[in-house]
Design a protein around this motif. Structure first.
Motif, PDB file in Angstrom:
ATOM      1  N   SER A   1      29.574 -61.919 -66.807  1.00  0.00           N
ATOM      2  CA  SER A   1      29.116 -62.996 -65.973  1.00  0.00           C
ATOM      3  C   SER A   1      29.494 -62.488 -64.584  1.00  0.00           C
ATOM      4  CB  SER A   1      29.077 -64.327 -66.500  1.00  0.00           C
ATOM      5  OG  SER A   1      30.501 -64.577 -66.164  1.00  0.00           O
TER       6      SER A   1
ATOM      7  N   GLU B   1      29.194 -64.514 -60.887  1.00  0.00           N
ATOM      8  CA  GLU B   1      28.751 -65.994 -59.793  1.00  0.00           C
ATOM      9  C   GLU B   1      29.049 -65.797 -58.061  1.00  0.00           C
ATOM     10  OE1 GLU B   1      31.472 -65.846 -62.810  1.00  0.00           O
ATOM     11  OE2 GLU B   1      29.318 -66.752 -63.616  1.00  0.00           O
TER      12      GLU B   1
ATOM     13  N   ASP C   1      29.758 -73.082 -53.718  1.00  0.00           N
ATOM     14  CA  ASP C   1      29.451 -72.567 -54.853  1.00  0.00           C
ATOM     15  C   ASP C   1      27.763 -71.925 -54.392  1.00  0.00           C
ATOM     16  OD1 ASP C   1      29.141 -71.424 -57.338  1.00  0.00           O
ATOM     17  OD2 ASP C   1      29.956 -73.332 -57.968  1.00  0.00           O
TER      18      ASP C   1
ATOM     19  N   GLY D   1      26.379 -70.374 -57.724  1.00  0.00           N
ATOM     20  CA  GLY D   1      25.970 -70.550 -59.163  1.00  0.00           C
ATOM     21  C   GLY D   1      25.852 -68.987 -59.124  1.00  0.00           C
ATOM     22  N   ALA D   2      25.370 -68.435 -60.555  1.00  0.00           N
ATOM     23  CA  ALA D   2      24.761 -66.904 -60.889  1.00  0.00           C
ATOM     24  C   ALA D   2      24.275 -65.893 -59.908  1.00  0.00           C
ATOM     25  CB  ALA D   2      24.440 -67.196 -62.338  1.00  0.00           C
TER      26      ALA D   2
END
Length: 380
Positions: free
Chosen positions: A300, A302, A309, A311-312
């Motif tokens: 994963s 990010e 932040d 996210g992905a």
């Protein structure tokens, strides 16, 4: 021949002793495959010293360490076999090998025994079983060879009987590693090859890891929760004609560690820390694209922008930018080699892309592998 038998006995004795340990370190070297003196010198001077450095790092762990060469140990030039073996023997640790299609005597036709004679003289039997830590390693020859241009990927009945018999003798084994040259998994059709199904019928009830080469690409296939294949890229780039493989993998090896019976693994870029698993392949005012070196579907990724932040990251398929640039701008070979290099300009899945919301913003990317290990890189 006497020297070969003695070397094999010493190898088996050395590794059998490792069965007393609760773990091991294995350095998997994909398809060394030197064909010329120049290529062998590059292997010896540009690649081998970095492998030796990893060996020394592993010595400090206190766990036993071994090398595994995934076949195509040479590229038809069988006279290089003793030198290759001698080179890796200088590491002072066991060296496991399997036979690849380019390790056969290409002057033979329809005579398997003659085709493999030189390989067996230098490296020993094509089938063997040995323990590292709590894992039983089994070597198979899956090159059903008739001639240089006529071979199938298969394992014959004699080897399947040997496999079944060997497993019956290893009653305390739960985890096995099957060493072969060509993959068990068909990465185009996304399914097991038929011959691999025959192997797995005889290994039912075991946890199985296949470790293979041949494709010159890095891939990990989670076939079932208990069956995995590690298909390892060529250590010297694409047939020594490019400094990276078609999927962008630079000179690297797969490292596998067993601790208390549990495996973990990651790819190791030669000359780099084990922590380098992210490579930025495109970086401009609006967009960043990265490549994960040892990617599989359980990673994963990010990202954060200016500390926020986001996210992905978006995973994407693409032709590797570094490989494309090399082929289109730097490679200078004859038409046959250039044709081979261009045919490998195909898409791969181990890239992630992000779009900046502010031009030239500070980007922090964090990738997490299947074992929960985190790797970070920044783009400013």
């Amino acid at each position: 021949m006497r020297r070969t038998i003695l070397s094999l006995l010493l190898l088996c004795l050395a590794i059998t002793g490792y069965a007393q340990a609760d773990g091991f370190n294995l350095i998997v070297v994909g398809d060394p495959q030197p064909q010329t003196e120049e290529q062998f010198n590059r292997l010896e001077k540009d690649i081998f010293p970095h492998i030796a450095t990893i060996v020394e790092e592993y010595r400090a762990t206190g766990y036993p360490t071994a090398i595994y060469l995934t076949g195509d140990n040479v590229w038809d030039t069988l006279d290089l076999m003793p030198r290759l073996k001698g080179l890796f023997d200088t590491l002072g640790i066991p060296v496991l090998t399997v036979i690849g299609n380019h390790d056969h005597d290409r002057t033979t036709v329809g005579d398997k025994a003659a085709a493999v004679a030189r390989y067996e003289e230098v490296f020993g039997p094509r089938n063997y079983a040995t323990h590292l830590g709590k894992t039983l390693f089994l070597a198979l020859d899956n090159i059903d060879y008739t001639s240089y241009s006529d071979y199938r990927i298969a394992v014959d009945r004699k080897q399947l009987r040997w496999l079944k018999h060997t497993l019956k003798q290893s009653t305390d084994t739960e985890h096995i590693a099957i060493l072969m040259h060509a993959p068990a998994y068909n990465y185009r059709s996304d399914e097991l090859n038929d011959y691999a199904r025959k192997i797995l019928r005889r290994t039912k009830g075991y946890k199985v890891d296949f470790i293979t080469g041949h494709r010159h690409l890095n891939s990990t296939a989670d076939i079932t929760p208990e069956i995995i294949e590690h298909s390892v890229a060529q250590v010297g780039g694409n047939l020594w004609f490019a400094p990276m493989c078609p999927d962008g993998t630079p000179h690297s090896v797969l490292t596998i560690e067993e601790r208390s019976g549990e495996w973990s693994w990651r790819y190791r870029l030669l000359g780099e820390s084990a922590e380098k698993q992210i490579m930025i392949v495109e970086d401009n005012a609006d967009e960043v694209v990265i490549r994960i070196v040892g990617w599989d579907k359980k990673w994963s990724v990010e990202w954060a922008e200016n500390g926020k932040d986001m996210g992905a990251m978006e995973r994407t398929d693409m032709v590797d930018p570094d490989y494309r640039y090399y082929v289109e701008n730097e490679a200078d070979y004859n038409d046959m080699v250039m044709g081979h290099l261009r045919r490998k300009l195909i898409s791969f899945p181990h890239y992630y892309r992000l779009k900046r919301t502010t031009e030239n913003s500070e980007i922090t990317i964090t990738a997490t592998d299947r074992f929960g290990r985190k790797y970070t890189i920044k783009s400013e």
